[in-house]
Design a protein around this motif. Structure first.
Motif, PDB file in Angstrom:
ATOM      1  N   ILE A 112       0.836  -1.203   0.000  1.00  0.00           N
ATOM      2  CA  ILE A 112       0.000   0.000   0.000  1.00  0.00           C
ATOM      3  C   ILE A 112       0.868   1.249   0.000  1.00  0.00           C
ATOM      4  O   ILE A 112       0.520   2.277  -0.590  1.00  0.00           O
ATOM      5  CB  ILE A 112      -0.974   0.006   1.204  1.00  0.00           C
ATOM      6  N   GLY A 113       2.035   1.156   0.631  1.00  0.00           N
ATOM      7  CA  GLY A 113       2.951   2.295   0.653  1.00  0.00           C
ATOM      8  C   GLY A 113       3.468   2.649  -0.733  1.00  0.00           C
ATOM      9  O   GLY A 113       3.535   3.821  -1.101  1.00  0.00           O
ATOM     10  N   ARG A 114       3.844   1.650  -1.524  1.00  0.00           N
ATOM     11  CA  ARG A 114       4.334   1.911  -2.874  1.00  0.00           C
ATOM     12  C   ARG A 114       3.202   2.394  -3.784  1.00  0.00           C
ATOM     13  O   ARG A 114       3.418   3.231  -4.666  1.00  0.00           O
ATOM     14  CB  ARG A 114       4.974   0.662  -3.471  1.00  0.00           C
ATOM     15  N   ALA A 115       2.001   1.862  -3.580  1.00  0.00           N
ATOM     16  CA  ALA A 115       0.859   2.315  -4.373  1.00  0.00           C
ATOM     17  C   ALA A 115       0.586   3.798  -4.140  1.00  0.00           C
ATOM     18  O   ALA A 115       0.362   4.565  -5.072  1.00  0.00           O
ATOM     19  CB  ALA A 115      -0.381   1.487  -4.038  1.00  0.00           C
ATOM     20  N   GLU A 116       0.639   4.203  -2.874  1.00  0.00           N
ATOM     21  CA  GLU A 116       0.356   5.593  -2.516  1.00  0.00           C
ATOM     22  C   GLU A 116       1.522   6.519  -2.827  1.00  0.00           C
ATOM     23  O   GLU A 116       1.336   7.608  -3.382  1.00  0.00           O
ATOM     24  CB  GLU A 116       0.003   5.665  -1.022  1.00  0.00           C
ATOM     25  N   ALA A 117       2.733   6.095  -2.482  1.00  0.00           N
ATOM     26  CA  ALA A 117       3.891   6.992  -2.598  1.00  0.00           C
ATOM     27  C   ALA A 117       4.447   7.076  -4.009  1.00  0.00           C
ATOM     28  O   ALA A 117       4.993   8.113  -4.395  1.00  0.00           O
ATOM     29  CB  ALA A 117       4.993   6.538  -1.639  1.00  0.00           C
ATOM     30  N   TYR A 118       4.315   6.008  -4.804  1.00  0.00           N
ATOM     31  CA  TYR A 118       4.964   6.028  -6.115  1.00  0.00           C
ATOM     32  C   TYR A 118       4.010   5.751  -7.278  1.00  0.00           C
ATOM     33  O   TYR A 118       3.921   6.555  -8.209  1.00  0.00           O
ATOM     34  CB  TYR A 118       6.120   5.021  -6.155  1.00  0.00           C
ATOM     35  N   ALA A 119       3.310   4.631  -7.250  1.00  0.00           N
ATOM     36  CA  ALA A 119       2.494   4.239  -8.400  1.00  0.00           C
ATOM     37  C   ALA A 119       1.414   5.265  -8.728  1.00  0.00           C
ATOM     38  O   ALA A 119       1.099   5.491  -9.900  1.00  0.00           O
ATOM     39  CB  ALA A 119       1.852   2.875  -8.149  1.00  0.00           C
ATOM     40  N   SER A 120       0.843   5.897  -7.704  1.00  0.00           N
ATOM     41  CA  SER A 120      -0.231   6.864  -7.926  1.00  0.00           C
ATOM     42  C   SER A 120       0.269   8.188  -8.490  1.00  0.00           C
ATOM     43  O   SER A 120      -0.540   9.067  -8.814  1.00  0.00           O
ATOM     44  CB  SER A 120      -0.972   7.125  -6.606  1.00  0.00           C
ATOM     45  N   LYS A 121       1.588   8.324  -8.629  1.00  0.00           N
ATOM     46  CA  LYS A 121       2.150   9.595  -9.088  1.00  0.00           C
ATOM     47  C   LYS A 121       3.035   9.449 -10.331  1.00  0.00           C
ATOM     48  O   LYS A 121       3.605  10.434 -10.802  1.00  0.00           O
ATOM     49  CB  LYS A 121       2.982  10.247  -7.971  1.00  0.00           C
ATOM     50  N   ASN A 122       3.162   8.227 -10.860  1.00  0.00           N
ATOM     51  CA  ASN A 122       4.090   8.008 -11.960  1.00  0.00           C
ATOM     52  C   ASN A 122       3.480   7.155 -13.063  1.00  0.00           C
ATOM     53  O   ASN A 122       2.463   6.488 -12.862  1.00  0.00           O
ATOM     54  CB  ASN A 122       5.365   7.329 -11.436  1.00  0.00           C
ATOM     55  N   ALA A 123       4.132   7.184 -14.229  1.00  0.00           N
ATOM     56  CA  ALA A 123       3.658   6.448 -15.391  1.00  0.00           C
ATOM     57  C   ALA A 123       3.749   4.941 -15.159  1.00  0.00           C
ATOM     58  O   ALA A 123       4.480   4.473 -14.286  1.00  0.00           O
ATOM     59  CB  ALA A 123       4.483   6.836 -16.615  1.00  0.00           C
ATOM     60  N   VAL A 124       3.024   4.195 -15.993  1.00  0.00           N
ATOM     61  CA  VAL A 124       2.892   2.753 -15.799  1.00  0.00           C
ATOM     62  C   VAL A 124       4.237   2.037 -15.820  1.00  0.00           C
ATOM     63  O   VAL A 124       4.512   1.187 -14.969  1.00  0.00           O
ATOM     64  CB  VAL A 124       1.963   2.153 -16.873  1.00  0.00           C
ATOM     65  N   GLN A 125       5.081   2.371 -16.800  1.00  0.00           N
ATOM     66  CA  GLN A 125       6.345   1.633 -16.922  1.00  0.00           C
ATOM     67  C   GLN A 125       7.231   1.812 -15.699  1.00  0.00           C
ATOM     68  O   GLN A 125       7.892   0.859 -15.239  1.00  0.00           O
ATOM     69  CB  GLN A 125       7.108   2.044 -18.191  1.00  0.00           C
ATOM     70  N   PHE A 126       7.239   3.000 -15.120  1.00  0.00           N
ATOM     71  CA  PHE A 126       8.054   3.234 -13.926  1.00  0.00           C
ATOM     72  C   PHE A 126       7.416   2.601 -12.696  1.00  0.00           C
ATOM     73  O   PHE A 126       8.119   2.066 -11.826  1.00  0.00           O
ATOM     74  CB  PHE A 126       8.254   4.726 -13.710  1.00  0.00           C
ATOM     75  N   ALA A 127       6.075   2.655 -12.616  1.00  0.00           N
ATOM     76  CA  ALA A 127       5.375   2.030 -11.492  1.00  0.00           C
ATOM     77  C   ALA A 127       5.584   0.518 -11.510  1.00  0.00           C
ATOM     78  O   ALA A 127       5.784  -0.104 -10.456  1.00  0.00           O
ATOM     79  CB  ALA A 127       3.883   2.352 -11.556  1.00  0.00           C
ATOM     80  N   ALA A 128       5.545  -0.085 -12.693  1.00  0.00           N
ATOM     81  CA  ALA A 128       5.762  -1.528 -12.815  1.00  0.00           C
ATOM     82  C   ALA A 128       7.176  -1.900 -12.395  1.00  0.00           C
ATOM     83  O   ALA A 128       7.384  -2.873 -11.649  1.00  0.00           O
ATOM     84  CB  ALA A 128       5.498  -1.973 -14.251  1.00  0.00           C
ATOM     85  N   PHE A 129       8.157  -1.127 -12.844  1.00  0.00           N
ATOM     86  CA  PHE A 129       9.548  -1.428 -12.499  1.00  0.00           C
ATOM     87  C   PHE A 129       9.793  -1.227 -11.011  1.00  0.00           C
ATOM     88  O   PHE A 129      10.516  -2.011 -10.374  1.00  0.00           O
ATOM     89  CB  PHE A 129      10.483  -0.537 -13.313  1.00  0.00           C
ATOM     90  N   ASP A 130       9.169  -0.201 -10.440  1.00  0.00           N
ATOM     91  CA  ASP A 130       9.289   0.029  -9.002  1.00  0.00           C
ATOM     92  C   ASP A 130       8.712  -1.149  -8.211  1.00  0.00           C
ATOM     93  O   ASP A 130       9.333  -1.626  -7.258  1.00  0.00           O
ATOM     94  CB  ASP A 130       8.553   1.319  -8.624  1.00  0.00           C
ATOM     95  N   GLY A 131       7.540  -1.633  -8.623  1.00  0.00           N
ATOM     96  CA  GLY A 131       6.937  -2.776  -7.952  1.00  0.00           C
ATOM     97  C   GLY A 131       7.801  -4.019  -8.055  1.00  0.00           C
ATOM     98  O   GLY A 131       7.955  -4.759  -7.083  1.00  0.00           O
TER      99      GLY A 131
END
Length: 232
Positions: A112-131
């Motif tokens: 939930i932290g990554r969803a809120e702090a990163y994925a909700s603020k960045n493009a799909v490709q970066f959110a996927a790589f972050d996850g």
């Protein structure tokens, strides 16, 4: 590429969810009695992180800000359910071994932290790589801790590999040493806390050594520049 490299370093080392953020410690300490248990939970957590980050990034512009957290939790719960059903179908015995900690992935603060702090603020490709990187960082800690506890407590490594990889994987088990009695401290919860403390201490030591070497290198450059009269 610079952003992807930064995400890789953050997920695997600098901002590792387990040994830096200290998130998800309950399942991490509870299931790491063996290498395979740690690997199984790590793969499941990584799949949920990857799927939820991608989905949250895709819907970030259409979800009202006031209800974003409940929506994110619902997305995570959906991916946990899918993962749980897949494990139930293909790795049932491992699913039973991990028990309640599979559905409890929903409550893992790292996700939930990554969803809120990163994925909700960045493009799909970066959110996927972050996850993916956060999941791999979490998995690495799980398997290292699980391997340490299994070797010390049972004298084996990769025991139960058939639970994840099928019957043919029974041959993967390595007997490090033979023992007539188990080392209970390593197997029981206190061993998990001690092992986790050692991993955190090892990371901090490596960071300190790297920082000192970097500082020494910078000082040498400055000294050489003063001797030669070079303008830095």
């Amino acid at each position: 590429m610079a952003q992807l490299k930064s995400l890789l370093v953050e997920g695997l080392w600098k901002n590792n969810p387990a040994i830096v953020q200290l998130l998800g410690l309950c399942p991490l300490l509870a299931v790491t009695g063996t290498f395979i248990n740690g690997l199984g939970l790590g793969i499941a957590t990584t799949l949920v992180l990857l799927g939820s980050n991608i989905t949250v990034s895709l819907v970030r512009n259409v979800v009202p800000n006031e209800i974003r957290i409940p929506i994110f939790v619902m997305v995570i719960a959906a991916f946990v359910t899918v993962t749980e059903l897949l494990m139930h179908a293909f790795t049932y015995e491992l699913y039973l071994s991990l028990g309640i900690f599979i559905p409890l992935i929903v409550t893992n603060c790292a996700i939930i932290g990554r969803a809120e702090a990163y994925a909700s603020k960045n493009a799909v490709q970066f959110a996927a790589f972050d996850g993916l990187m956060m999941g791999l960082g979490f998995t690495i800690v799980l398997v290292i801790l699980g391997g340490m506890r299994e070797i010390l407590g049972l004298g084996t490594l990769f025991s139960g590999a058939d639970l994840l990889f099928g019957e043919s994987a029974k041959a993967f088990t390595i007997t490090v040493f033979n023992t007539e009695s188990k080392f209970l401290l390593a197997i029981l919860p206190p061993g998990a806390f001690i092992g986790m403390g050692l991993l955190i201490a090892a990371k901090n030591l490596v960071d300190k050594v790297v920082e000192q070497r970097s500082l020494q290198g910078a000082n040498k450059v400055v000294t050489r520049a003063r001797v030669t009269g070079t303008d830095l």
